[in-house]
Design a protein around this motif. Structure first.
Motif, short mmCIF file in Angstrom:
data_model
loop_
_atom_site.label_atom_id
_atom_site.label_comp_id
_atom_site.label_asym_id
_atom_site.label_seq_id
_atom_site.Cartn_x
_atom_site.Cartn_y
_atom_site.Cartn_z
N THR A 209 0.83 -1.20 0.00
CA THR A 209 0.00 0.00 0.00
C THR A 209 0.86 1.25 0.00
O THR A 209 1.82 1.35 0.78
CB THR A 209 -0.92 0.03 1.24
N ASP A 210 0.53 2.19 -0.87
CA ASP A 210 1.16 3.51 -0.89
C ASP A 210 0.05 4.54 -1.03
O ASP A 210 -0.91 4.34 -1.79
CB ASP A 210 2.14 3.64 -2.05
N ALA A 211 0.19 5.66 -0.32
CA ALA A 211 -0.84 6.70 -0.39
C ALA A 211 -0.22 8.07 -0.16
O ALA A 211 0.70 8.23 0.64
CB ALA A 211 -1.93 6.44 0.64
N LEU A 212 -0.76 9.05 -0.87
CA LEU A 212 -0.44 10.47 -0.67
C LEU A 212 -1.72 11.17 -0.23
O LEU A 212 -2.80 10.91 -0.78
CB LEU A 212 0.09 11.10 -1.96
N TYR A 213 -1.62 12.06 0.76
CA TYR A 213 -2.83 12.72 1.23
C TYR A 213 -2.53 14.13 1.71
O TYR A 213 -1.38 14.50 2.02
CB TYR A 213 -3.49 11.91 2.36
N GLY A 214 -3.59 14.92 1.78
CA GLY A 214 -3.50 16.26 2.33
C GLY A 214 -4.87 16.73 2.76
O GLY A 214 -5.89 16.33 2.18
N GLN A 215 -4.89 17.57 3.81
CA GLN A 215 -6.16 18.11 4.28
C GLN A 215 -5.92 19.52 4.81
O GLN A 215 -4.95 19.78 5.52
CB GLN A 215 -6.77 17.22 5.37
N LEU A 216 -6.84 20.42 4.46
CA LEU A 216 -6.78 21.82 4.87
C LEU A 216 -8.06 22.21 5.59
O LEU A 216 -9.15 21.80 5.18
CB LEU A 216 -6.59 22.74 3.66
N SER A 217 -7.93 22.99 6.66
CA SER A 217 -9.08 23.57 7.35
C SER A 217 -8.85 25.07 7.41
O SER A 217 -7.85 25.54 7.97
CB SER A 217 -9.22 23.01 8.77
N TYR A 218 -9.78 25.83 6.82
CA TYR A 218 -9.62 27.29 6.70
C TYR A 218 -10.77 27.99 7.41
O TYR A 218 -11.95 27.64 7.22
CB TYR A 218 -9.58 27.69 5.24
N GLU A 219 -10.43 29.00 8.22
CA GLU A 219 -11.43 29.77 8.95
C GLU A 219 -12.01 30.84 8.02
O GLU A 219 -11.39 31.87 7.76
CB GLU A 219 -10.81 30.41 10.19
N LEU A 220 -13.23 30.57 7.51
CA LEU A 220 -13.88 31.51 6.59
C LEU A 220 -14.31 32.78 7.31
O LEU A 220 -14.30 33.87 6.73
CB LEU A 220 -15.10 30.84 5.96
N ALA A 221 -14.74 32.63 8.52
CA ALA A 221 -15.19 33.73 9.37
C ALA A 221 -14.98 33.29 10.80
O ALA A 221 -14.70 32.11 11.06
CB ALA A 221 -16.66 34.04 9.09
N PRO A 222 -15.08 34.21 11.76
CA PRO A 222 -14.90 33.79 13.16
C PRO A 222 -15.80 32.61 13.50
O PRO A 222 -17.02 32.65 13.28
CB PRO A 222 -15.30 35.05 13.94
N ASP A 223 -15.17 31.52 13.97
CA ASP A 223 -15.86 30.31 14.42
C ASP A 223 -16.47 29.48 13.30
O ASP A 223 -17.19 28.52 13.56
CB ASP A 223 -16.95 30.65 15.46
N LEU A 224 -16.19 29.82 12.03
CA LEU A 224 -16.71 29.05 10.90
C LEU A 224 -15.55 28.54 10.07
O LEU A 224 -14.74 29.34 9.58
CB LEU A 224 -17.63 29.91 10.03
N LYS A 225 -15.44 27.22 9.91
CA LYS A 225 -14.33 26.62 9.18
C LYS A 225 -14.82 25.73 8.05
O LYS A 225 -15.85 25.06 8.17
CB LYS A 225 -13.45 25.78 10.12
N LEU A 226 -14.05 25.73 6.98
CA LEU A 226 -14.27 24.83 5.85
C LEU A 226 -13.09 23.88 5.78
O LEU A 226 -11.94 24.30 5.82
CB LEU A 226 -14.38 25.62 4.54
N THR A 227 -13.37 22.59 5.68
CA THR A 227 -12.33 21.56 5.63
C THR A 227 -12.45 20.76 4.34
O THR A 227 -13.55 20.39 3.93
CB THR A 227 -12.44 20.59 6.82
#
Length: 784
Positions: free
Chosen positions: A457-475
């Motif tokens: 098994t081989d895998a590449l991955y990435g994940q980002l979580s960005y604060e769109l506004a105070p207390d609101l995040k998009l992942t």
């Protein structure tokens, strides 16, 4: 009594929303309200449970002790929606979450992956829980961040890490069935804050609770020894290296599927499907129609232990003698040895970035004789007498390497993780089998399947979580995985040795997109969608032909899944009292569902059978889960959990070796399950320690142990049940380091079933695995 339990369960669930408002401190055992929210690692970083956008059950070290979670099977009662399924008894365990599982004798990867210190585990039998920091149950498709893809969930075990404090613990338990257990821990800072060492061990002995009336043997004996050493080295403030080495030796006997549950007669049908009747025909008066008049009498004369009315009639005899007596004619021994090593190195780069490397190595060996029917007839044994082979054997070697870059950017508004994962695993399997020993009338059919599976098994991955506004995040997360699977037939194989090796590569993406919103200091909400897959592979017992079972081969394809999940969590004050609440609603779609069947290539009624993993076209699962607790007064804590899971094969029609099969209902998935508890603090005086009494009830509705009960495998529905547990705990007696407890599980001695072995298509019978009867004992501990 059961009605009272289930009513209490429902009432408590409505009155006390479930969650983890009170995390138990592993160091002090003190209860912490809200601020003590358990730290979890569901997104490969430390976060509080109440603000993680996922359905998670988390238990800290003292929670495991208080709730009597001693082995894998105990987790079912504390994690809503999790089923620990026993196919062939106490040493054949499979995790099932939201209807996603892996069947016995399958080459399929597990739908629910277990990890120890973030390294995938190979589970060959039950394990003991000792000196753990926490256990986390993650529900729903995984694969974006964790080592192996999983379509059902993940269970994370984290061993306790060395600390900078000299401390130790010794704990002993004695109880019925001659229970004797000793566990201990010693933590030694060799060089202050630089070199830290921790050792732990656990020794368990307990007699079995199922009596084999043929030979007096007890099934379910436990003989397990485990030890662990963990070393942390911190040469600088920026570098930390932790190595853990664990060894486990297990023995005893398997409970097996030792309860004869259902047997079919020739001519029986179910919804238009003819039922296999080989076992019922040969082991009964019907033998005369096959081998001539007097054949059954000759068999009985040579086998005085047999049940004269025959196997079909033995179903009623099994009910008469009860669930804790069996007449299994073969062995039931279990032997296992496991080495497990993990190493985690962290290097802080500065600027809120950290490089983390996680290495894992495991070597596991087991040999098990598995009772697969409790009747006094050899319809099937895990033995090949002419070849001198006894017990299913499995040897698994694996090593993994994972490199991560974790950090924050944009003044903390962006969290990121990027990584590469690699695992190399080799599994050597030997399955000796004997079918239909009707000597002296007919000779049995003995065969051994032996093969080596490799997975790269081989895998590449990435994940980002960005604060769109105070207390609101998009992942958003993305992972791409390549799995190269190969199979080679081994010399022990009766018919297939010498066949060419087979190889195939399976590759697909996994993804995760979600929104999370911290509504207030107490309220948190999220909405997410995920996709993942399970690699395809090869069936070791099927003909080595590069085709699926539909076309007479041993190949099966990948399984794919997508889901939508939304949840709300609360951690704060309700009507002025501390409370917490977590609930999730989900719907999940699965295509090419991997399920095992035991088809007869010659059709119903034949005398040959093989185990194959087939791809059922599609299924859909939806439901909800809730958990939490509340403290209405200082001396009383109420809590509970509940899960509703509605699973269905939306297209369950397949063909195996030219014969039609239809799947449904979905097995190993009770529609309702849940727990309710109350814990009362009793007054004993300020200087006398803490005295508490805890009562807990777990209940679930009926479930099937076959995925084809509506067609070829009727008589595989297990009834629902409710279990009552209790614990009286006196900690830090008179201000000392001594503690004592009285504990009891299944107080009302309820007889119940926890899984089963369905050989309906192959042999025409099914057997169930029984759960533990009432157990109780005394626990003494000393902490310094």
């Amino acid at each position: 009594m059961r009605t009272i339990y289930l009513a209490a369960l429902a009432a408590s669930t409505m009155l006390s929303p479930a969650g983890s408002a009170w995390a138990q401190s592993a160091a002090t055992g003190a209860t912490q309200i809200n601020e003590g929210d358990i730290v979890v690692t569901a997104r490969r970083r430390d976060e509080t449970l109440s603000t993680v956008p996922a359905a998670i059950t988390a238990l800290a070290a003292d929670d495991l002790v208080q709730r009597g979670v001693r082995t894998d099977s105990d987790l079912q009662a504390v994690a809503p929606g999790l089923t620990i399924r026993q196919t062939q008894g106490n040493n054949s365990l499979t995790y099932s979450i939201r209807g996603q599982t892996a069947d016995t004798f399958s080459g399929s990867p597990s739908a629910v992956i277990a990890y120890l210190n973030e390294v995938p585990l190979t589970i060959n039998g039950a394990s003991s829980f000792y000196d753990l920091e926490n256990v986390q149950v993650l529900k729903g498709p995984q694969g974006t961040l964790f080592g192996r893809n999983a379509t059902g969930g993940a269970v994370l075990y984290n061993s306790a890490k060395p600390t900078d404090t000299l401390e130790g613990l010794v704990r002993g338990r004695i109880g019925n069935y001659d229970l004797r257990e000793v566990e201990g821990m010693l933590n030694v800072p060799l060089v202050e804050d630089k070199v830290l060492l921790r050792g732990a061990f656990d020794l368990v002995r307990r007699d079995g609770y199922i009596r084999n009336l043929l030979n007096g043997e007890r099934l379910g004996d436990i003989r397990r020894d485990g030890g662990r050493l963990t070393l942390t080295v911190r040469p600088t403030e920026a570098i930390s290296n932790t190595t853990m080495v664990q060894y486990t030796k297990s023995g005893g006997t398997n409970t097996g599927a030792s309860y004869t549950y259902s047997v079919y007669g020739c001519g029986d049908t179910n919804n238009g499907f003819a039922l296999t009747c080989g076992a019922g025909l040969l082991f009964g008066p019907g033998l005369d129609s096959v081998a001539g008049p007097g054949a059954w009498a000759a068999y009985l004369a040579a086998h005085p232990e047999a049940y004269a009315p025959g196997l079909i009639a033995y179903v009623d005899e099994q009910r008469r003698i009860g669930p804790y007596r069996t007449r299994h004619p073969g062995g039931a021994s279990h032997r296992g040895r496991d080495w497990f090593v993990t190493n985690t190195t962290e290097f802080e780069l500065g600027g809120d970035a950290t490089v983390r490397n996680i290495f894992g190595y495991s070597h596991s060996r087991t040999r098990s004789e598995q009772p697969q029917l409790g009747a006094p007839f050899v319809t099937i044994l895990t033995a090949n007498e002419p070849a001198g082979e006894y017990g299913n054997q499995l040897r698994v070697k694996s090593f993994s390497e994972e490199l991560q870059l974790v950090g924050e950017a944009m003044d903390g508004r962006l969290d990121y993780i990027f990584g590469y994962y690699m695992q190399r695993q080799r599994s050597d399997t030997i399955w000796p089998q004997t079918y239909f020993d009707v000597r002296p009338v007919m000779q049995p059919n003995s065969v051994t399947n032996a093969f080596r599976l490799r997975n790269k098994t081989d895998a590449l991955y990435g994940q980002l979580s960005y604060e769109l506004a105070p207390d609101l995040k998009l992942t958003g997360g993305l992972r791409y995985t390549w799995e190269r699977v190969s199979i080679a037939q081994r010399p022990e194989a009766t018919y297939t040795y010498g066949a060419p090796d087979q190889k195939k590569t399976f590759s697909d993406p996994s993804w995760d997109v979600g929104l999370e919103y911290k509504v207030t200091d107490a309220w948190f909400a999220y909405l997410k969608t995920r996709g993942s897959f399970r690699s395809g592979g090869f069936n070791g017992a099927a003909p080595p032909v590069n085709a699926t079972a539909t076309d007479g081969g041993n190949l099966f394809d990948s399984e794919h899944t997508q889901d939508i999940e939304g949840g709300v969590k609360f951690s704060g004050l309700a009507f002025g009292r501390p409370a917490s609440f977590a609930t999730a609603v989900f719907v999940q779609w699965i295509q090419d569902v991997q399920r095992v069947e035991f088809p007869d290539p010659d059709g119903p009624g034949g005398l040959a059978s093989i185990a194959v993993t087939a791809n059922v076209p599609s299924s859909r699962i939806w439901g909800f889960e809730a958990q939490g607790n509340v403290r209405p007064v200082d001396w009383l804590e109420l809590g509970g959990s509940a899960a509703y899971t509605k699973a269905k094969f939306t297209d369950g029609a397949i063909s195996l070796f030219g014969n039609p099969y239809a799947y449904g209902p979905v097995g190993d998935t009770p529609k309702f399950s849940g727990t309710a508890y109350a814990q009362v603090s009793l007054p004993v005086g300020e200087d006398m320690g803490d005295l508490s009494l805890r009562g807990e009830v777990y209940g679930q509705t009926a479930q099937y142990f076959s995925n084809a009960s509506a067609s070829i495998a009727p008589g595989t529905r297990l009834p629902g049940y409710a279990l009552l547990h209790a614990r009286l705990d006196w900690s830090e007696i008179a201000g000392s380091g001594f503690s004592a407890a009285l504990f009891a599980k299944n107080l009302t001695d309820e007889a119940y079933f926890v899984g089963g072995m369905t050989l309906a298509a192959a042999l025409g019978h099914n057997a169930a695995a029984v759960g533990e009867p009432r157990t109780y004992g005394l626990e003494l501990s000393y902490r310094f």
